[in-house]
Design a protein around this motif. Sequence first.
Motif, PDB file in Angstrom:
ATOM      1  N   LEU A   1     -40.833  18.318 -43.044  1.00  0.00           N
ATOM      2  CA  LEU A   1     -39.637  18.637 -41.995  1.00  0.00           C
ATOM      3  C   LEU A   1     -38.473  17.903 -42.330  1.00  0.00           C
ATOM      4  O   LEU A   1     -37.430  18.572 -42.093  1.00  0.00           O
ATOM      5  N   MET A   2     -38.635  16.676 -42.769  1.00  0.00           N
ATOM      6  CA  MET A   2     -37.310  15.853 -42.835  1.00  0.00           C
ATOM      7  C   MET A   2     -36.509  16.708 -44.101  1.00  0.00           C
ATOM      8  O   MET A   2     -35.198  16.711 -44.052  1.00  0.00           O
ATOM      9  N   LEU A   3     -37.355  17.141 -45.101  1.00  0.00           N
ATOM     10  CA  LEU A   3     -36.710  17.562 -46.226  1.00  0.00           C
ATOM     11  C   LEU A   3     -35.814  18.916 -45.937  1.00  0.00           C
ATOM     12  O   LEU A   3     -34.615  18.938 -46.406  1.00  0.00           O
ATOM     13  N   VAL A   4     -36.658  19.770 -45.418  1.00  0.00           N
ATOM     14  CA  VAL A   4     -35.794  20.909 -45.072  1.00  0.00           C
ATOM     15  C   VAL A   4     -34.597  20.521 -43.915  1.00  0.00           C
ATOM     16  O   VAL A   4     -33.611  21.276 -43.981  1.00  0.00           O
ATOM     17  N   ASN A   5     -34.646  19.652 -43.110  1.00  0.00           N
ATOM     18  CA  ASN A   5     -33.437  19.568 -42.471  1.00  0.00           C
ATOM     19  C   ASN A   5     -32.310  18.690 -43.071  1.00  0.00           C
ATOM     20  O   ASN A   5     -31.001  19.156 -42.755  1.00  0.00           O
ATOM     21  N   VAL A   6     -32.635  17.960 -44.242  1.00  0.00           N
ATOM     22  CA  VAL A   6     -31.477  17.498 -45.112  1.00  0.00           C
ATOM     23  C   VAL A   6     -30.828  18.746 -45.594  1.00  0.00           C
ATOM     24  O   VAL A   6     -29.715  18.942 -45.668  1.00  0.00           O
TER      25      VAL A   6
ATOM     26  N   LEU B   1     -37.751  14.016 -29.652  1.00  0.00           N
ATOM     27  CA  LEU B   1     -36.463  13.489 -29.628  1.00  0.00           C
ATOM     28  C   LEU B   1     -35.623  14.226 -30.777  1.00  0.00           C
ATOM     29  O   LEU B   1     -34.378  14.424 -30.723  1.00  0.00           O
ATOM     30  N   PHE B   2     -36.334  14.006 -32.170  1.00  0.00           N
ATOM     31  CA  PHE B   2     -35.575  14.346 -33.204  1.00  0.00           C
ATOM     32  C   PHE B   2     -35.294  15.928 -32.933  1.00  0.00           C
ATOM     33  O   PHE B   2     -34.110  16.240 -33.233  1.00  0.00           O
ATOM     34  N   ALA B   3     -36.264  16.553 -32.879  1.00  0.00           N
ATOM     35  CA  ALA B   3     -35.958  18.119 -32.491  1.00  0.00           C
ATOM     36  C   ALA B   3     -34.897  18.231 -31.801  1.00  0.00           C
ATOM     37  O   ALA B   3     -34.233  19.532 -31.679  1.00  0.00           O
ATOM     38  N   THR B   4     -35.024  17.686 -30.281  1.00  0.00           N
ATOM     39  CA  THR B   4     -33.918  17.908 -29.470  1.00  0.00           C
ATOM     40  C   THR B   4     -32.420  17.603 -30.058  1.00  0.00           C
ATOM     41  O   THR B   4     -31.666  18.228 -29.684  1.00  0.00           O
ATOM     42  N   PHE B   5     -32.272  16.733 -30.751  1.00  0.00           N
ATOM     43  CA  PHE B   5     -31.064  16.359 -31.175  1.00  0.00           C
ATOM     44  C   PHE B   5     -30.756  17.426 -32.322  1.00  0.00           C
ATOM     45  O   PHE B   5     -29.532  17.961 -32.205  1.00  0.00           O
ATOM     46  N   ASN B   6     -31.476  18.020 -33.149  1.00  0.00           N
ATOM     47  CA  ASN B   6     -31.498  19.183 -33.880  1.00  0.00           C
ATOM     48  C   ASN B   6     -30.791  20.352 -32.951  1.00  0.00           C
ATOM     49  O   ASN B   6     -30.043  21.032 -33.335  1.00  0.00           O
ATOM     50  N   ASN B   7     -31.454  20.506 -32.064  1.00  0.00           N
ATOM     51  CA  ASN B   7     -31.145  21.518 -31.039  1.00  0.00           C
ATOM     52  C   ASN B   7     -29.904  21.603 -30.525  1.00  0.00           C
ATOM     53  O   ASN B   7     -29.326  22.361 -29.974  1.00  0.00           O
TER      54      ASN B   7
ATOM     55  N   VAL C   1     -37.906  19.928 -23.526  1.00  0.00           N
ATOM     56  CA  VAL C   1     -37.183  18.722 -24.002  1.00  0.00           C
ATOM     57  C   VAL C   1     -36.471  19.074 -24.901  1.00  0.00           C
ATOM     58  O   VAL C   1     -35.137  18.771 -24.965  1.00  0.00           O
ATOM     59  N   GLU C   2     -36.632  19.868 -26.044  1.00  0.00           N
ATOM     60  CA  GLU C   2     -36.205  20.184 -27.156  1.00  0.00           C
ATOM     61  C   GLU C   2     -34.863  21.195 -26.963  1.00  0.00           C
ATOM     62  O   GLU C   2     -33.855  21.041 -27.533  1.00  0.00           O
ATOM     63  N   GLN C   3     -35.137  22.101 -25.909  1.00  0.00           N
ATOM     64  CA  GLN C   3     -34.054  23.053 -25.569  1.00  0.00           C
ATOM     65  C   GLN C   3     -33.154  22.330 -24.513  1.00  0.00           C
ATOM     66  O   GLN C   3     -32.148  22.947 -24.301  1.00  0.00           O
ATOM     67  N   ALA C   4     -33.447  21.396 -24.061  1.00  0.00           N
ATOM     68  CA  ALA C   4     -32.637  20.830 -22.862  1.00  0.00           C
ATOM     69  C   ALA C   4     -31.191  20.224 -23.270  1.00  0.00           C
ATOM     70  O   ALA C   4     -30.029  20.540 -22.567  1.00  0.00           O
ATOM     71  N   ALA C   5     -31.322  19.964 -24.523  1.00  0.00           N
ATOM     72  CA  ALA C   5     -29.735  19.603 -25.195  1.00  0.00           C
ATOM     73  C   ALA C   5     -28.930  20.740 -25.483  1.00  0.00           C
ATOM     74  O   ALA C   5     -27.784  20.805 -25.111  1.00  0.00           O
ATOM     75  N   SER C   6     -29.631  21.957 -25.915  1.00  0.00           N
ATOM     76  CA  SER C   6     -28.944  22.883 -26.450  1.00  0.00           C
ATOM     77  C   SER C   6     -27.825  23.762 -25.312  1.00  0.00           C
ATOM     78  O   SER C   6     -26.868  24.001 -25.662  1.00  0.00           O
ATOM     79  N   PRO C   7     -28.469  23.756 -24.029  1.00  0.00           N
ATOM     80  CA  PRO C   7     -27.486  24.364 -22.896  1.00  0.00           C
ATOM     81  C   PRO C   7     -26.103  23.557 -22.881  1.00  0.00           C
ATOM     82  O   PRO C   7     -25.134  24.049 -22.704  1.00  0.00           O
ATOM     83  N   LEU C   8     -26.462  22.193 -22.851  1.00  0.00           N
ATOM     84  CA  LEU C   8     -25.228  21.257 -22.824  1.00  0.00           C
ATOM     85  C   LEU C   8     -24.268  21.754 -23.634  1.00  0.00           C
ATOM     86  O   LEU C   8     -22.881  21.876 -23.723  1.00  0.00           O
ATOM     87  N   THR C   9     -24.724  21.617 -25.037  1.00  0.00           N
ATOM     88  CA  THR C   9     -23.840  22.166 -26.277  1.00  0.00           C
ATOM     89  C   THR C   9     -23.224  23.642 -26.081  1.00  0.00           C
ATOM     90  O   THR C   9     -21.930  23.749 -26.154  1.00  0.00           O
ATOM     91  N   ALA C  10     -24.172  24.609 -25.750  1.00  0.00           N
ATOM     92  CA  ALA C  10     -23.537  25.800 -25.539  1.00  0.00           C
ATOM     93  C   ALA C  10     -22.447  25.889 -24.397  1.00  0.00           C
ATOM     94  O   ALA C  10     -21.384  26.498 -24.580  1.00  0.00           O
ATOM     95  N   PHE C  11     -22.673  25.405 -23.388  1.00  0.00           N
ATOM     96  CA  PHE C  11     -21.721  25.182 -22.148  1.00  0.00           C
ATOM     97  C   PHE C  11     -20.447  24.511 -22.490  1.00  0.00           C
ATOM     98  O   PHE C  11     -19.463  24.677 -22.033  1.00  0.00           O
ATOM     99  N   LEU C  12     -20.459  23.470 -23.157  1.00  0.00           N
ATOM    100  CA  LEU C  12     -19.465  22.625 -23.641  1.00  0.00           C
ATOM    101  C   LEU C  12     -18.727  23.214 -24.687  1.00  0.00           C
ATOM    102  O   LEU C  12     -17.518  23.172 -24.767  1.00  0.00           O
TER     103      LEU C  12
ATOM    104  N   ALA D   1     -27.990  12.144 -38.755  1.00  0.00           N
ATOM    105  CA  ALA D   1     -29.019  11.985 -37.831  1.00  0.00           C
ATOM    106  C   ALA D   1     -30.372  12.132 -38.794  1.00  0.00           C
ATOM    107  O   ALA D   1     -31.551  11.439 -38.418  1.00  0.00           O
ATOM    108  N   THR D   2     -30.515  13.040 -39.688  1.00  0.00           N
ATOM    109  CA  THR D   2     -31.716  13.456 -40.133  1.00  0.00           C
ATOM    110  C   THR D   2     -32.278  12.152 -41.121  1.00  0.00           C
ATOM    111  O   THR D   2     -33.346  11.738 -41.160  1.00  0.00           O
TER     112      THR D   2
END
Length: 438
Positions: free
Chosen positions: A292-297, A232-238, A356-367, A415-416
């Motif tokens: 993972l957390m360090l690089v996301n920050v 889910l964290f990766a999903t939010f990042n995507n 799951v991780e990619q599911a959020a990105s289309p919403l972002t891209a389309f919106l 979020a990170t």
Amino acid sequence: MTAFHHLLVNNLVANITNFTVWFALTFWVFLETRSVFATGMIAGLYLVLTAGLAIWFGSLVDHHRKKRVMLGSSLVSLALYAVAFAVHQAAPEGALAELAGPWLWGFIGVAMLGVIAGNIRSIALPTLVTALIPEDRRDRANGLVGMVTGIGFLTTSVISGLLVAWGGMLWTLAFALGLTVVVFLHLRFVAVDEPDPEALRAAAGQAGPGRVDLKGTMRVVGAVPGLFALILFATFNNFLGGVFMALMDAYGLSLMPVQAWGLLWAVVSTAFILSGIIIARTGLGRNPLRTLMLVNVACWAVAGVFTIQSSIVLLGAGCFLWMLLGPYAEAAEHTTLQKVVPFERQGRVFGFAQSVEQAASPLTAFLIAPLAQFVFIPFMTDGWGAEAIGGWYGTGPERGIALVFTVAGVLGLIATVAAWNSTYYRRLSATYAKGTAA
């Protein structure tokens, strides 16, 4: 040269081929239509297809030999690129430049399906790392996978920019058809010593015809404390990453010609190679999740400032740092999954995670594409934003796109920090340390 290295080279050429089509298509459509909306729709189409097909792709990987599904992937891409080539040649003059026309979107759809067919390799390769590489060296092998991705990006950006400038999509598709044949023939003669999937399923009590079995895959993911939270964290990042996919090319092409934009991507993509080399030599440390957390920050901090002024230097530096850190995040997630998920389920778990991780990105891209086109761009051109911060931030359409990147970076950083301080992070770190392994 080992089978694993042959597979890396084969995936490299396949990635160059498929992503050249994707990059070139995006460049070409923007130059033909000058529409941010159109480039956003292409990114959204890619992400919708990726999310929708990933679970099925994962099942194919688990239920068949990995080499066989990779060969099948090349054959399907070859057929779809041939159809796209035919559509390109058959289209009436000017039809492929009409934003609302069926010829353009039919052509885009077929070409993108050819790209998507190659995504099965991104699921198969991590499972082959598990099968072919000892556990104590998998993080380094994942670093090599990241390096190959970087080389692919470097080459792709140059090739796609030059192909579009010189010959448009006709040359691009001819290039893709030729290299796809080469990839198939090379892989056909690579000997891969991989476990028999039917024997593995029988040993795990899963005998019978292969099926998607989403419910069983979710049980495996749910049995590992904190694994759902990682996905889910990766999903939010995507979700925020969809902003970059939808708007990055439009932003870059607003600052420079397509050839220069392609060359800039070639230069900054060397960061992928450098990152892969470093990971291959040093690994990810004892706790890949902390890495993972360090690089996301760091990534989201960079994202918040790299478009703060209209500067090609600032844009290039930000993209370089983003790409330098990106392979660490991917390698950390893969190394964790390879250790805590049974091998016979890894294809489906990698596919589930990708879906799951990619599911959020289309919403972002389309919106975000229409939001940028109809809200942020006017806001920073002649709206309140131009009056309030335009004096130092800049005004105009390109500044409207830039503001979207800045907002996304701030949200990602928040979020990170929240995820790093969560109970789920501590639970999954403890599970990894105990070695609840495949």
